[in-house]
Write a protein that holds these residues in place. Structure first.
Motif, short mmCIF file in Angstrom:
data_model
loop_
_atom_site.label_atom_id
_atom_site.label_comp_id
_atom_site.label_asym_id
_atom_site.label_seq_id
_atom_site.Cartn_x
_atom_site.Cartn_y
_atom_site.Cartn_z
N PHE A 358 29.05 34.93 47.67
CA PHE A 358 29.53 35.75 48.78
C PHE A 358 30.88 36.37 48.41
O PHE A 358 31.62 35.85 47.58
CB PHE A 358 29.66 34.92 50.06
CG PHE A 358 30.80 33.93 50.06
CD1 PHE A 358 32.03 34.24 50.63
CD2 PHE A 358 30.66 32.68 49.46
CE1 PHE A 358 33.08 33.34 50.62
CE2 PHE A 358 31.71 31.77 49.45
CZ PHE A 358 32.91 32.10 50.03
N TRP A 359 31.12 37.52 49.04
CA TRP A 359 32.42 38.19 48.85
C TRP A 359 33.44 37.60 49.83
O TRP A 359 33.15 37.45 51.02
CB TRP A 359 32.30 39.69 49.11
CG TRP A 359 31.88 40.48 47.91
CD1 TRP A 359 30.63 40.90 47.59
CD2 TRP A 359 32.74 40.96 46.87
NE1 TRP A 359 30.63 41.59 46.41
CE2 TRP A 359 31.92 41.66 45.95
CE3 TRP A 359 34.11 40.86 46.62
CZ2 TRP A 359 32.43 42.26 44.80
CZ3 TRP A 359 34.61 41.47 45.49
CH2 TRP A 359 33.79 42.15 44.58
N GLY A 360 34.62 37.28 49.32
CA GLY A 360 35.68 36.75 50.16
C GLY A 360 36.95 37.57 50.04
O GLY A 360 37.33 37.99 48.95
N ARG A 361 37.57 37.82 51.20
CA ARG A 361 38.90 38.44 51.19
C ARG A 361 39.90 37.33 51.43
O ARG A 361 39.90 36.68 52.47
CB ARG A 361 39.03 39.50 52.29
CG ARG A 361 40.43 40.16 52.31
CD ARG A 361 40.57 41.15 53.45
NE ARG A 361 39.72 42.31 53.27
CZ ARG A 361 38.73 42.66 54.10
NH1 ARG A 361 38.49 41.93 55.18
NH2 ARG A 361 37.99 43.74 53.87
N ILE A 362 40.78 37.08 50.45
CA ILE A 362 41.74 35.98 50.54
C ILE A 362 43.14 36.52 50.72
O ILE A 362 43.50 37.56 50.17
CB ILE A 362 41.69 35.07 49.29
CG1 ILE A 362 41.92 35.88 48.01
CG2 ILE A 362 40.39 34.30 49.22
CD1 ILE A 362 42.09 35.05 46.77
N ASN A 363 43.89 35.81 51.50
CA ASN A 363 45.30 36.16 51.73
C ASN A 363 46.11 34.89 51.52
O ASN A 363 46.02 33.94 52.30
CB ASN A 363 45.50 36.68 53.16
CG ASN A 363 46.90 37.24 53.38
OD1 ASN A 363 47.86 36.80 52.74
ND2 ASN A 363 47.01 38.18 54.28
N PHE A 364 46.86 34.84 50.43
CA PHE A 364 47.69 33.68 50.14
C PHE A 364 49.12 33.96 50.57
O PHE A 364 49.69 35.00 50.23
CB PHE A 364 47.69 33.35 48.64
CG PHE A 364 46.43 32.67 48.17
CD1 PHE A 364 45.86 31.66 48.93
CD2 PHE A 364 45.82 33.03 46.97
CE1 PHE A 364 44.72 31.02 48.51
CE2 PHE A 364 44.68 32.39 46.55
CZ PHE A 364 44.11 31.38 47.32
N GLY A 365 49.71 33.04 51.35
CA GLY A 365 51.10 33.17 51.81
C GLY A 365 51.91 31.95 51.41
O GLY A 365 51.41 30.82 51.45
N LEU A 366 53.15 32.18 51.01
CA LEU A 366 54.03 31.10 50.56
C LEU A 366 54.86 30.59 51.74
O LEU A 366 55.44 31.37 52.49
CB LEU A 366 54.97 31.60 49.46
CG LEU A 366 55.97 30.59 48.88
CD1 LEU A 366 55.23 29.46 48.17
CD2 LEU A 366 56.94 31.27 47.93
N VAL A 367 54.93 29.27 51.88
CA VAL A 367 55.77 28.63 52.89
C VAL A 367 56.97 28.02 52.18
O VAL A 367 56.80 27.28 51.21
CB VAL A 367 55.00 27.54 53.67
CG1 VAL A 367 55.93 26.86 54.67
CG2 VAL A 367 53.80 28.15 54.38
N ARG A 368 58.18 28.33 52.66
CA ARG A 368 59.40 27.84 52.03
C ARG A 368 60.08 26.82 52.95
O ARG A 368 59.87 26.82 54.15
CB ARG A 368 60.38 28.99 51.74
CG ARG A 368 59.79 30.10 50.88
CD ARG A 368 60.77 31.28 50.80
NE ARG A 368 60.22 32.41 50.10
CZ ARG A 368 60.39 32.64 48.80
NH1 ARG A 368 61.10 31.81 48.07
NH2 ARG A 368 59.86 33.72 48.23
#
Length: 634
Positions: A358-368
């Motif tokens: 399957f196609w996935g749209r990923i959004n990775f965000g950094l937590v500081r």
């Protein structure tokens, strides 16, 4: 010196076996004999040690030479009273100078010796070095002042409590925190303003302190403010004991933690809300360590991938990606881990637990953390398989339509070339050919492409509407915008095809049509505004109007082709002078590195100079570009 003075000297100093002489010399306190005028007659070793002078050196000096000048008059009134017989001696504290120039404090006691007739004969002085004592006292006073200032001005409440619980003192902050006066607090005591449910909080610890089992303790309890509200306080209680270990009193430091307590309660509620969002959101959410280990996932991730939370903890997320897509975001992820970026978006293919892709749209965000150090990563994944399939269908149809449109464009281009040939016979050959070629290109790039895109979207719109009504509505709005843009493009091209229109139509109307056409062509948000006296009615010279239009056209072409902008603004101001500005928020450039014949700058400058106008270009890398033309009559 009188005979009595000589006899006194002989009595004290003439014979070393004389007990008075021995006492004089061996005294730990400085002693000396002085004439009434202050001349030094004799001193003992203690005076020499304290002053740094030898006895012979001191005998050559007057006492006034040794006194620190600001203290020279200290005790003068007492000295006069002693001469008048009103007192036998007196003591004062005053400063002296050592031989090395150092100032030191002394306690001086002077007594008067009289002769047989009762007349003043000489002075006997006792001098004690109290410099260290004075400094210690000064430091003690300074320390006491500091502690009092701390007590009075501390940002927290402080009180002193007797062993029986009676309040002995309260500082202003405690008065302010409680809303009561100092006298009220001292009369009521702490227990009488304690919230009923917390009356026993700290009672056992208080007893242990009094019993000597502990020296301090800390508790959190609620009090009743004078206005009736409940107030959380943190108390730190410590005992002050005498040398025998008996408790003299207790120091209570009270800190208002009401706001903090309420913040904690709100934080708990907020955490519950976010947990509910995490568990029930329609997109997959995962918490990951910086080394890409899964820490936690929500149920949607399980639904999308087929893997449970227990499975995910044991899996390397990279292994779930189709091999061809596995390292597409390797550099972006490393930048994220290093703190060089806060987030990134990526589309790639994944393998479900059952083996399907399957196609996935990923959004990775950094937590500081609070110090901005990378802590962990939040990953969001959406299943966009259906969206991708719809796009593939659009691309397939687009290819077929492109072939047909290119054929039509070729035919239209041929017609335009024939028209250009006819025009070339009437006007300057090179200019007309260039203009017609540009019109053909604009027709191909703008109107045809717009209509082509409209057709593609219209063909797949029913399918999209069935699978995703929200996306269908968005695409329908896109068709509307494209149609409006195509109309604006055609109006602009019709003006171009009819040169007299550039003079007959008001400049604001021409610029508004131009910006609308550019919006359709580029999908950039371009805003146009015009103001000033008679903007719509004022007739500009033909060459001025044409030049301003062409400069705006060239500047907007640069925005579309080179600026990478998301928005632009075209403004026209007509007053005593005419000012036209084209500005964008794009990439900008360094004017010093761009020659005048690049980006159409040379053409724009030549057009401006031809009508006697000034062309101003401002740009910096990353700050966008602004092109302004200013023209005045005369």
């Amino acid at each position: 010196m009188s005979d009595i003075s000589k006899k006194s000297d002989e009595l004290l100093l003439g014979n070393s076996d004389n007990p008075f002489h021995a006492a004089f010399q061996s005294s730990a306190i400085g002693m000396g004999l002085m004439a009434l005028n202050g001349d030094i007659l004799a001193v003992n070793d203690a005076v020499c040690k304290m002053s740094g002078y030898t006895e012979e050196e001191l005998k050559q000096r007057n006492d006034r030479q040794n006194v620190y000048p600001p203290d020279a008059e200290t005790g003068l009134d007492l000295f006069i009273e002693m001469l008048e017989g009103k007192r036998q001696f007196y003591s004062v504290e005053r400063r002296y100078l050592r031989k090395n120039g150092q100032v030191f404090w002394t306690r001086l006691t002077l007594s008067l010796v009289r002769d047989a007739q009762g007349n003043p004969a000489y002075l006997v002085g006792q001098i004690e070095d109290i410099d260290e004592q004075k400094r210690t006292l000064a430091e003690l006073k300074e320390s006491e002042a500091r502690f009092r200032a701390m007590y009075e001005n501390a940002a927290i409440g402080i009180s002193l409590i007797a062993p029986d619980g009676r309040p002995l003192a309260v500082n202003p902050v405690l008065v302010q925190l409680s809303g009561r006066s100092e006298s009220e607090l001292l009369s009521l005591g702490g227990q009488n303003i304690t919230y009923e449910e917390d009356l026993d909080v700290g009672r056992a610890e208080f007893g242990e302190v009094l019993a000597g089992k502990r020296d301090s303790y800390q508790v959190e309890k609620r009090y009743l403010h004078k206005d009736g509200r409940i107030q959380w306080m943190r108390q730190s209680v410590s005992a002050v004991r005498d040398p025998e270990g008996k408790t003299r009193y207790l120091v209570v430091i009270a800190e208002d933690i009401d706001e903090r307590k309420r913040a904690v309660e709100e934080l708990v509620e907020s955490e519950a809300r976010f947990k509910a969002m995490f568990e029930n959101t329609a997109v997959g959410v995962a918490l990951m360590s910086l080394d890409r280990k899964i820490l936690q996932i929500n149920p949607t991730v399980t639904r999308i991938t087929g893997y449970s939370a227990a499975d995910m903890v044991l899996i390397n997320p990279t292994d779930l990606v189709v091999e061809e897509d596995r390292y597409l975001d390797r550099d972006l992820f490393q930048e994220l881990v290093n703190g060089q970026r806060d987030q990134y978006l990526m589309e790639k293919r994944y393998i479900r637990k059952d083996g399907t892709i399957f196609w996935g749209r990923i959004n990775f965000g950094l937590v500081r953390d609070a110090k901005q150090k990378p802590l962990y990563i939040v990953g969001i994944i959406e299943d966009i398989t259906e969206e991708k399939r719809a796009e593939e269908r659009i691309v397939a149809k687009e290819s077929e339509y492109r072939r047909l449109l290119e054929q039509r464009i070729a035919e239209r281009t041929e017609e335009l070339n024939l028209a250009n040939e006819r025009l070339r016979e009437k006007v300057a050959q090179d200019a007309v050919m260039a203009e017609r070629t540009r019109l053909a290109r604009d027709l191909h790039d703008a109107v045809t492409q717009t209509l082509f895109s409209t057709t593609l979207i219209a063909d797949v719109l029913p399918t999209i509407w069935e699978t995703n009504p929200d996306e269908g509505k968005r695409r329908l709005e896109e068709v509307r915008q494209l149609t409006r843009g195509a109309l604006a493009e055609m109006r602009t091209l019709l003006v171009e095809l009819r040169p007299n229109a550039l003079v007959e139509v008001p400049l604001p109307t021409l610029l508004r049509q131009l910006t609308e056409a550019m919006i359709s062509r580029s999908q950039i948000n371009i805003q146009f505004s015009a103001d000033g006296d008679g903007t719509g009615e004022r007739k500009l010279p033909a060459d001025v109007q044409v030049s301003l239009y062409r400069i705006a056209q060239e500047a907007l072409n640069n925005v579309v082709k080179h600026a990478k902008a998301s928005q632009a603004v075209v403004t026209l101001r007509v007053g005593e002078s005419v000012r036209m500005t084209v500005a964008d928020n794009g990439a900008g450039f360094d004017p010093s590195t761009v020659t005048s014949d690049h980006l159409g700058l040379k053409i724009m400058r030549e057009r401006a100079e031809a009508i006697g106008a000034r062309l101003l270009v401002y740009s910096e890398p990353g700050e966008g570009t602004q092109v302004s033309v200013i023209w005045s009559e005369g």
